[in-house]
Design a protein around this motif. Structure first.
Motif, PDB file in Angstrom:
ATOM      1  N   SER A 151      51.097  23.412  39.369  1.00 57.86           N
ATOM      2  CA  SER A 151      50.908  22.003  39.017  1.00 57.86           C
ATOM      3  C   SER A 151      52.073  21.153  39.513  1.00 57.86           C
ATOM      4  O   SER A 151      53.220  21.595  39.515  1.00 57.86           O
ATOM      5  CB  SER A 151      50.785  21.862  37.501  1.00 57.86           C
ATOM      6  OG  SER A 151      50.717  20.503  37.144  1.00 57.86           O
ATOM      7  N   THR A 152      51.765  19.912  39.914  1.00 57.32           N
ATOM      8  CA  THR A 152      52.823  18.984  40.328  1.00 57.32           C
ATOM      9  C   THR A 152      53.152  17.981  39.220  1.00 57.32           C
ATOM     10  O   THR A 152      53.981  17.107  39.410  1.00 57.32           O
ATOM     11  CB  THR A 152      52.408  18.216  41.596  1.00 57.32           C
ATOM     12  OG1 THR A 152      51.189  17.512  41.343  1.00 57.32           O
ATOM     13  CG2 THR A 152      52.231  19.163  42.772  1.00 57.32           C
ATOM     14  N   GLU A 153      52.508  18.123  38.063  1.00 58.18           N
ATOM     15  CA  GLU A 153      52.772  17.226  36.940  1.00 58.18           C
ATOM     16  C   GLU A 153      54.153  17.494  36.357  1.00 58.18           C
ATOM     17  O   GLU A 153      54.637  18.628  36.368  1.00 58.18           O
ATOM     18  CB  GLU A 153      51.739  17.449  35.828  1.00 58.18           C
ATOM     19  CG  GLU A 153      50.391  16.853  36.100  1.00 58.18           C
ATOM     20  CD  GLU A 153      49.478  17.026  34.897  1.00 58.18           C
ATOM     21  OE1 GLU A 153      49.966  16.966  33.752  1.00 58.18           O
ATOM     22  OE2 GLU A 153      48.281  17.228  35.111  1.00 58.18           O
ATOM     23  N   ASP A 154      54.761  16.452  35.825  1.00 59.79           N
ATOM     24  CA  ASP A 154      56.022  16.618  35.117  1.00 59.79           C
ATOM     25  C   ASP A 154      55.779  17.434  33.849  1.00 59.79           C
ATOM     26  O   ASP A 154      54.734  17.294  33.204  1.00 59.79           O
ATOM     27  CB  ASP A 154      56.624  15.268  34.713  1.00 59.79           C
ATOM     28  CG  ASP A 154      57.256  14.536  35.876  1.00 59.79           C
ATOM     29  OD1 ASP A 154      57.542  15.191  36.903  1.00 59.79           O
ATOM     30  OD2 ASP A 154      57.470  13.323  35.754  1.00 59.79           O
ATOM     31  N   ILE A 155      56.724  18.267  33.514  1.00 57.82           N
ATOM     32  CA  ILE A 155      56.610  19.078  32.306  1.00 57.82           C
ATOM     33  C   ILE A 155      57.037  18.236  31.119  1.00 57.82           C
ATOM     34  O   ILE A 155      58.134  17.672  31.100  1.00 57.82           O
ATOM     35  CB  ILE A 155      57.492  20.335  32.413  1.00 57.82           C
ATOM     36  CG1 ILE A 155      56.999  21.218  33.548  1.00 57.82           C
ATOM     37  CG2 ILE A 155      57.523  21.095  31.092  1.00 57.82           C
ATOM     38  CD1 ILE A 155      57.865  22.419  33.820  1.00 57.82           C
ATOM     39  N   LYS A 156      56.167  18.128  30.143  1.00 60.74           N
ATOM     40  CA  LYS A 156      56.504  17.386  28.926  1.00 60.74           C
ATOM     41  C   LYS A 156      57.367  18.280  28.050  1.00 60.74           C
ATOM     42  O   LYS A 156      57.113  19.473  27.923  1.00 60.74           O
ATOM     43  CB  LYS A 156      55.236  16.964  28.200  1.00 60.74           C
ATOM     44  CG  LYS A 156      54.445  15.918  28.969  1.00 60.74           C
ATOM     45  CD  LYS A 156      53.205  15.533  28.211  1.00 60.74           C
ATOM     46  CE  LYS A 156      52.391  14.458  28.864  1.00 60.74           C
ATOM     47  NZ  LYS A 156      52.330  14.425  30.274  1.00 60.74           N
TER      48      LYS A 156
END
Length: 114
Positions: free
Chosen positions: A89-94
């Motif tokens: 995934s390229t999403e920021d890690i929350k």
């Protein structure tokens, strides 16, 4: 019991220039970084030796500090020399802050043997 919350301290614009930018060198002794408005201190950042106190300091610091730091470096070197790491995934890690900062969900990291 006194607890210093290291997460916000590491992101303070009073201590670090561009505190949210990824810059591992800011934790080193020779970082040369100074808080905004601070005077030069012999080429070293102000309080450079006290930016992270994971092992304590002075006469009562952890006696195994150097061993632990060497073990962490050797472990990381072994991983990087023997595996290719990829993230799907390229999403920021929350993240969530409890006693330490941790991801809300575990990151999906794939280790491929080299």
């Amino acid at each position: 019991m006194v607890q210093a919350c290291l997460y916000p301290l590491g992101r303070s614009p009073q201590i670090f220039r561009e505190p949210t930018r990824f810059d591992p060198a800011r934790w080193g002794r020779e970082a040369g970084e100074r808080p905004p408005g601070a005077a030069a201190a012999g080429g070293k950042g102000v309080g450079a030796g006290f930016r992270s106190l994971a092992f304590g300091f002075g006469a009562r610091q952890c006696v195994g500090r150097r061993i632990a730091e060497n073990e962490m470096q050797l472990f990381l070197m072994h991983i990087l020399l023997n595996f290719r790491l990829s993230v799907s995934s390229t999403e920021d890690i929350k993240t969530t802050y409890t006693f330490i900062l941790q991801p809300e969900t575990p990151p999906q990291i794939t280790f491929t043997s080299l």
